[in-house]
Design a protein around this motif. Structure first.
Motif, PDB file in Angstrom:
ATOM      1  N   ILE A  90       0.840  -1.207   0.000  1.00  0.00           N
ATOM      2  CA  ILE A  90       0.000   0.000   0.000  1.00  0.00           C
ATOM      3  C   ILE A  90       0.873   1.254   0.000  1.00  0.00           C
ATOM      4  O   ILE A  90       0.607   2.217  -0.715  1.00  0.00           O
ATOM      5  CB  ILE A  90      -0.958  -0.043   1.212  1.00  0.00           C
ATOM      6  N   GLU A  91       1.959   1.199   0.768  1.00  0.00           N
ATOM      7  CA  GLU A  91       2.873   2.340   0.794  1.00  0.00           C
ATOM      8  C   GLU A  91       3.571   2.532  -0.554  1.00  0.00           C
ATOM      9  O   GLU A  91       3.745   3.654  -1.031  1.00  0.00           O
ATOM     10  CB  GLU A  91       3.924   2.154   1.903  1.00  0.00           C
ATOM     11  N   ALA A  92       3.930   1.410  -1.169  1.00  0.00           N
ATOM     12  CA  ALA A  92       4.583   1.497  -2.483  1.00  0.00           C
ATOM     13  C   ALA A  92       3.629   2.107  -3.508  1.00  0.00           C
ATOM     14  O   ALA A  92       4.033   2.882  -4.386  1.00  0.00           O
ATOM     15  CB  ALA A  92       5.047   0.113  -2.934  1.00  0.00           C
ATOM     16  N   ALA A  93       2.350   1.750  -3.387  1.00  0.00           N
ATOM     17  CA  ALA A  93       1.349   2.311  -4.295  1.00  0.00           C
ATOM     18  C   ALA A  93       1.227   3.813  -4.073  1.00  0.00           C
ATOM     19  O   ALA A  93       1.233   4.606  -5.020  1.00  0.00           O
ATOM     20  CB  ALA A  93      -0.004   1.630  -4.078  1.00  0.00           C
ATOM     21  N   GLU A  94       1.140   4.188  -2.787  1.00  0.00           N
ATOM     22  CA  GLU A  94       1.006   5.619  -2.467  1.00  0.00           C
ATOM     23  C   GLU A  94       2.202   6.412  -2.979  1.00  0.00           C
ATOM     24  O   GLU A  94       2.057   7.543  -3.447  1.00  0.00           O
ATOM     25  CB  GLU A  94       0.851   5.807  -0.955  1.00  0.00           C
ATOM     26  N   ALA A  95       3.364   5.789  -2.931  1.00  0.00           N
ATOM     27  CA  ALA A  95       4.582   6.477  -3.380  1.00  0.00           C
ATOM     28  C   ALA A  95       4.502   6.827  -4.862  1.00  0.00           C
ATOM     29  O   ALA A  95       5.091   7.812  -5.313  1.00  0.00           O
ATOM     30  CB  ALA A  95       5.811   5.609  -3.105  1.00  0.00           C
ATOM     31  N   VAL A  96       3.767   6.017  -5.647  1.00  0.00           N
ATOM     32  CA  VAL A  96       3.632   6.338  -7.078  1.00  0.00           C
ATOM     33  C   VAL A  96       2.243   6.909  -7.374  1.00  0.00           C
ATOM     34  O   VAL A  96       1.792   6.926  -8.522  1.00  0.00           O
ATOM     35  CB  VAL A  96       3.928   5.112  -7.979  1.00  0.00           C
ATOM     36  N   LYS A  97       1.578   7.369  -6.307  1.00  0.00           N
ATOM     37  CA  LYS A  97       0.270   8.019  -6.436  1.00  0.00           C
ATOM     38  C   LYS A  97      -0.775   7.153  -7.130  1.00  0.00           C
ATOM     39  O   LYS A  97      -1.534   7.630  -7.975  1.00  0.00           O
ATOM     40  CB  LYS A  97       0.408   9.367  -7.162  1.00  0.00           C
ATOM     41  N   ALA A  98      -0.749   5.860  -6.827  1.00  0.00           N
ATOM     42  CA  ALA A  98      -1.741   4.953  -7.405  1.00  0.00           C
ATOM     43  C   ALA A  98      -2.572   4.358  -6.283  1.00  0.00           C
ATOM     44  O   ALA A  98      -2.092   4.200  -5.154  1.00  0.00           O
ATOM     45  CB  ALA A  98      -1.053   3.837  -8.181  1.00  0.00           C
ATOM     46  N   ALA A  99      -3.829   4.030  -6.580  1.00  0.00           N
ATOM     47  CA  ALA A  99      -4.614   3.254  -5.634  1.00  0.00           C
ATOM     48  C   ALA A  99      -3.944   1.886  -5.518  1.00  0.00           C
ATOM     49  O   ALA A  99      -3.411   1.370  -6.504  1.00  0.00           O
ATOM     50  CB  ALA A  99      -6.044   3.099  -6.142  1.00  0.00           C
ATOM     51  N   PRO A 100      -3.947   1.287  -4.297  1.00  0.00           N
ATOM     52  CA  PRO A 100      -3.245   0.014  -4.130  1.00  0.00           C
ATOM     53  C   PRO A 100      -3.715  -1.076  -5.096  1.00  0.00           C
ATOM     54  O   PRO A 100      -2.902  -1.864  -5.597  1.00  0.00           O
ATOM     55  CB  PRO A 100      -3.536  -0.345  -2.673  1.00  0.00           C
ATOM     56  N   ASP A 101      -5.025  -1.124  -5.386  1.00  0.00           N
ATOM     57  CA  ASP A 101      -5.466  -2.190  -6.304  1.00  0.00           C
ATOM     58  C   ASP A 101      -5.050  -1.892  -7.744  1.00  0.00           C
ATOM     59  O   ASP A 101      -4.794  -2.809  -8.526  1.00  0.00           O
ATOM     60  CB  ASP A 101      -6.976  -2.463  -6.185  1.00  0.00           C
ATOM     61  N   THR A 102      -4.950  -0.606  -8.075  1.00  0.00           N
ATOM     62  CA  THR A 102      -4.446  -0.244  -9.403  1.00  0.00           C
ATOM     63  C   THR A 102      -2.968  -0.623  -9.505  1.00  0.00           C
ATOM     64  O   THR A 102      -2.517  -1.152 -10.534  1.00  0.00           O
ATOM     65  CB  THR A 102      -4.622   1.274  -9.640  1.00  0.00           C
ATOM     66  N   PHE A 103      -2.248  -0.373  -8.427  1.00  0.00           N
ATOM     67  CA  PHE A 103      -0.829  -0.749  -8.367  1.00  0.00           C
ATOM     68  C   PHE A 103      -0.668  -2.248  -8.600  1.00  0.00           C
ATOM     69  O   PHE A 103       0.152  -2.697  -9.405  1.00  0.00           O
ATOM     70  CB  PHE A 103      -0.294  -0.340  -6.985  1.00  0.00           C
ATOM     71  N   TYR A 104      -1.506  -3.026  -7.919  1.00  0.00           N
ATOM     72  CA  TYR A 104      -1.462  -4.487  -8.070  1.00  0.00           C
ATOM     73  C   TYR A 104      -1.788  -4.876  -9.514  1.00  0.00           C
ATOM     74  O   TYR A 104      -1.090  -5.686 -10.132  1.00  0.00           O
ATOM     75  CB  TYR A 104      -2.456  -5.132  -7.100  1.00  0.00           C
ATOM     76  N   ALA A 105      -2.848  -4.292 -10.067  1.00  0.00           N
ATOM     77  CA  ALA A 105      -3.275  -4.648 -11.420  1.00  0.00           C
ATOM     78  C   ALA A 105      -2.213  -4.278 -12.454  1.00  0.00           C
ATOM     79  O   ALA A 105      -1.982  -5.011 -13.421  1.00  0.00           O
ATOM     80  CB  ALA A 105      -4.597  -3.951 -11.752  1.00  0.00           C
ATOM     81  N   ARG A 106      -1.546  -3.157 -12.222  1.00  0.00           N
ATOM     82  CA  ARG A 106      -0.504  -2.722 -13.148  1.00  0.00           C
ATOM     83  C   ARG A 106       0.679  -3.694 -13.115  1.00  0.00           C
ATOM     84  O   ARG A 106       1.222  -4.072 -14.147  1.00  0.00           O
ATOM     85  CB  ARG A 106      -0.062  -1.315 -12.726  1.00  0.00           C
TER      86      ARG A 106
END
Lengths: 544, 544
Positions: free
Chosen positions: A472-488
């Motif tokens: 979740i923190e890694a997602a926030e660092a790239v300004k993405a929602a965590p599930d978007t980060f996962y999907a990407r």
């Protein structure tokens, strides 16, 4: 429990801002006016999606043109449609790159599991339907001898019958604004055969797929941001997009994931009252059954409660029933809301009910044909005239789609030449979909931190992923929602395209994705192993 | 002259009230707020159209349903679409009655001259186009030997090529939201061949006919009733309807009937300034060329002035070019606005221009296929993303319509097996349309008090009728507009369905009707004699 579901706490902030604002209900917990908040959010999304390398200068290149992003209709800006959103755009870019650099990615192909588009993934059309469509497209071959060698006898007969129902036998003419009367007769007969209650062909409005029908109803019902539409969360984003485009307010009600995405009337009532207390005039309730993205099939008793609720509260019931033929478990059955209401003794003048159906779904999956209809019951003739008028402005839906809608509601019968092969094709598709659903469901449930409800119907799984804090923190660092980060990450590692749960709405702090069950059956093992391997790696990387 | 054209004096009161209100500009000359005026007008129209015998009790029958005519979206109420309005509804009723009482009317059939729907009146489709569509609908027959006996060799080849352009060869799948890329390539090539200037396939958005494309642009541009769209009067009522549905203001400019429905930039400028002085932000200019309902073809020099005007005034140019292949006079030629702008040296970033095209018109007249596209140039990538997003919400237009749009922009060429027969079919249709236009124009001009401009293009005649005072009084006595009164009498006497000029807008105090040139050629003499006989009788009855 009641507090947990309080709407203004529950719709994720970004979702509210970008997809259902501006409206007084949704924005009541924010201090700035929605338009001011909206622009940066939209701008961020646009930068993310931009195809140019210098996004900030994009608009200035067009400085001598009259329209800028700040001067377009803010309702358009506010609308979101994740099913073809960011992840899909990234996938299309990857696909383009792979053409010139086939070895750059660790996979051979992009697998579009973002959208219920069966034939794009290799499902074959039902032969009988295509035979009739081809013959109606080129009727001059109908009485040629070679045609009998190429087409089944009953498809030729059906094509003759279909063309006879078209005024002037003109398959290339605009039809009546509601669709060709003879085809509506067949659809009404099909509804009667399905429900055991009569249907009136004058209640049928044929449309280019179900989407324009949904837009028409939203256009009719929404006067301003003070008009609200109760929608499930998670929902199919056509609803949030259409409400945003028509300037209304989405009033969310939450499906209960713990109870297999169950629909509780107490939740409906709470959300309705909350909305009303904020001055929102709630006009309609959207129910998607079988559920999209959630895949549950409502029990008849639950449907009765929903009908009573709409009746008591004075709400139009908008029933998305496009997955009525996609049921995969023996203990569940589809009941149309019209059948349920009629079986409760409610007649035409007791309940305002619109049922949406589409040729894109079912076992036929003819998405490209853009056929569909809505059955409109319980509206006064005055209002019906208005719906007719709006339909008239676009003249009519496409005739091939109209014909196909009549065919899916009136397929070959016992004794017809095509019946056996038709049934074999249909059963093969539906039984395979059931096996695929089961396999993917089992595979997802075997992954660490993933919980997937039963796919009772529709074409999707909507697993919940419990993401580690680090992810979740890694997602926030790239300004993405965590599930978007996962999907990407999933896309980049495997070529599998899914839609983040935030595109459908979800209880804040929970994360999901929607994945179709549509890849062909022989591909499922490879997909499962790619997904499993990716997920293990992801968890190893981010496990707390 | 300038005063005569002053907008608030010129748009007929009923028109303004019912079709382009509410907006501050149009209602500035009225004392009551538009909604209060609107409801009785709409209610009157509804009573007129009602199919029940007790209109006043209609709504009360539905008193237990939640939505009443007073609680629907007022923009829907405000929208009008005369092409399928009152006269057509009456015609449909007559047609129904004639089935049970064939001898009750003085004619055998209803002749629908209200709408540009060629195949409804017997025009046959172009064989090559239908061959390709049929083969794409049922590709499994493509390599069978019987197929070669039934279909032309080049249609089989074209079907193979078309299907190869579809990802996964899936004619039943949703496509890219803008349409299948390979088909857009062909359309872009067709535009380049037509204009002599390049076209970009990424500028093409394929749509279900041109109407949804017009709606998309109105949705993008209109933020509130303070946004105005300059529209010709007379206009095709899709524009007034779409502006009303999206809540904007129609800013009228008058075509000069005395000058063959010419378009004068001085008139554009006057109307623009008047609108601006009333606080309306004018965003776009609609030009219909060839004209609907007026049939004129713009001279290239006039188009250059229009381009300069849009450039100077910062207006988006919305160019309705759906009749580009319907030109009937040797001294006129179609020039696309894009070609004109490019030939003036204006590039992509100099002018915001949208061109609409449809498979419903031209010599093909494939209205039922709902194919069309818009070519969008001169908008920043940010705005293009927004147009793409709105297109995505409806997923895609129907694939048969997409294929047909690619075919009409890339028809058989010299040397192809179908070329000769294709050309013969095309020429037969176009030369017959030219003869029909001329015959009807001559006949109309021979009638007392009727003056009809030249039908240079499109599919319509829009004659002016100088109605006697007595006829106008008789119309007022039954609360009908005089041209509606005339059209109703014409229908009842002859079965010919035309659209009253008030449905398109006209200089107040002048009366017109729109009549298509589409009845088959062998029917024209009978139509002319019925029309002539009716008109003589009408004038004898009402002559002052």
């Amino acid at each position: 429990m009641v507090m947990r579901r309080f709407a203004r706490n529950l719709i994720p902030r970004t979702k509210l801002l970008a997809s259902v604002s501006p409206h007084p209900y949704a924005t009541s917990s924010f201090s700035s006016p929605p338009n001011h908040i909206l622009s940066p959010a939209a701008a961020f999304l646009l930068r993310l999606l931009s195809t140019t390398s210098a996004p900030d200068s994009m608009d200035s290149d067009y400085s001598s043109t009259p329209i800028s992003i700040d001067s377009i209709n803010p309702k358009v800006l506010a609308c979101e449609y994740a099913v073809r959103g960011e992840i899909v755009t990234l996938a299309q870019k990857l696909e383009q790159e792979m053409k010139s650099h086939p070895d750059r990615q660790p996979f051979d192909e992009i697998l579009y599991c973002n959208i219920g588009n069966p034939q794009a993934l290799g499902q074959q059309p039902i032969t009988f339907f295509r035979e009739v469509l081809a013959l109606c497209d080129h009727p001059s071959i109908l009485d040629k001898s070679e045609t009998q060698g190429l087409f089944s006898a009953d498809s030729i007969e059906r094509a003759f019958q279909t063309i006879d129902q078209i005024p002037g036998r003109a398959t290339g003419a605009y039809s009546h604004s509601q669709g060709i009367k003879g085809l509506r007769d067949q659809i009404a007969a099909g509804i009667k055969a399905r429900d055991g209650f009569p249907a009136d062909p004058n209640d049928i409005f044929l449309t280019d797929g179900a989407s324009p029908a949904v837009h028409m109803m939203m256009q009719l019902l929404i006067r301003s941001e003070k008009d609200g539409i109760l929608c499930p969360i998670p929902q199919y984003p056509l609803y949030s997009a259409s409400i945003a485009l028509h300037g209304g307010s989405l009033v969310p009600y939450y499906l209960d994931e713990e109870a297999g995405w169950g629909m509780e009337v107490s939740e409906l009532k709470n959300q309705l009252e909350t909305a009303r207390s904020k001055g929102v005039c709630v006009r309609a309730l959207v129910v998607i059954n079988p559920g999209n993205p959630t895949g549950q099939v409502l029990a008849e008793n639950n449907q009765k409660q929903i009908v009573e609720f709409c009746k008591k509260e004075g709400l139009v019931l908008l029933a998305d029933e496009v997955y009525q033929e996609n049921i995969y478990v023996p203990d569940k059955q589809f009941h149309s809301f019209k059948k349920v209401a009629r079986s409760m003794g409610y007649g035409e003048k007791d309940l305002s009910l619109v049922s949406f159906q589409s040729v894109s779904k079912g076992y036929y999956g003819e998405c490209g044909k853009r056929g569909g209809y809505m059955e409109v019951t319980g509206f006064s003739p005055e209002i019906r005239e208005q719906i007719y008028k709006v339909a008239s402005v676009n003249l009519c839906s496409n005739i091939s789609g109209q014909i196909l809608a009549s065919l899916v509601m009136n397929p070959p019968k016992v004794g017809d030449e095509s019946y056996e092969s038709y049934l074999a094709e249909k059963d093969a598709i539906l039984s395979s979909l059931a096996r695929r659903a089961q396999k993917l469901e089992d595979a997802l449930n075997s992954l660490e931190g993933v919980a997937c409800n039963r796919a009772e119907g529709a074409m999707y799984l909507f697993p919940r992923i419990r993401l580690p804090k680090k992810a979740i923190e890694a997602a926030e660092a790239v300004k993405a929602a965590p599930d978007t980060f996962y999907a990407r990450r999933l896309l980049n590692a495997t070529g599998i395209v899914v839609v983040p749960g935030s595109g459908f709405g979800q209880v804040p702090g929970t994360w999901h994705f929607r994945c179709t069950i549509l890849p062909l059956e022989d591909r499922i093992p490879a997909i499962i192993s790619r997904l499993t391997e990716f997920h293990k790696g992801f968890m190893d990387e981010f496990r707390d």
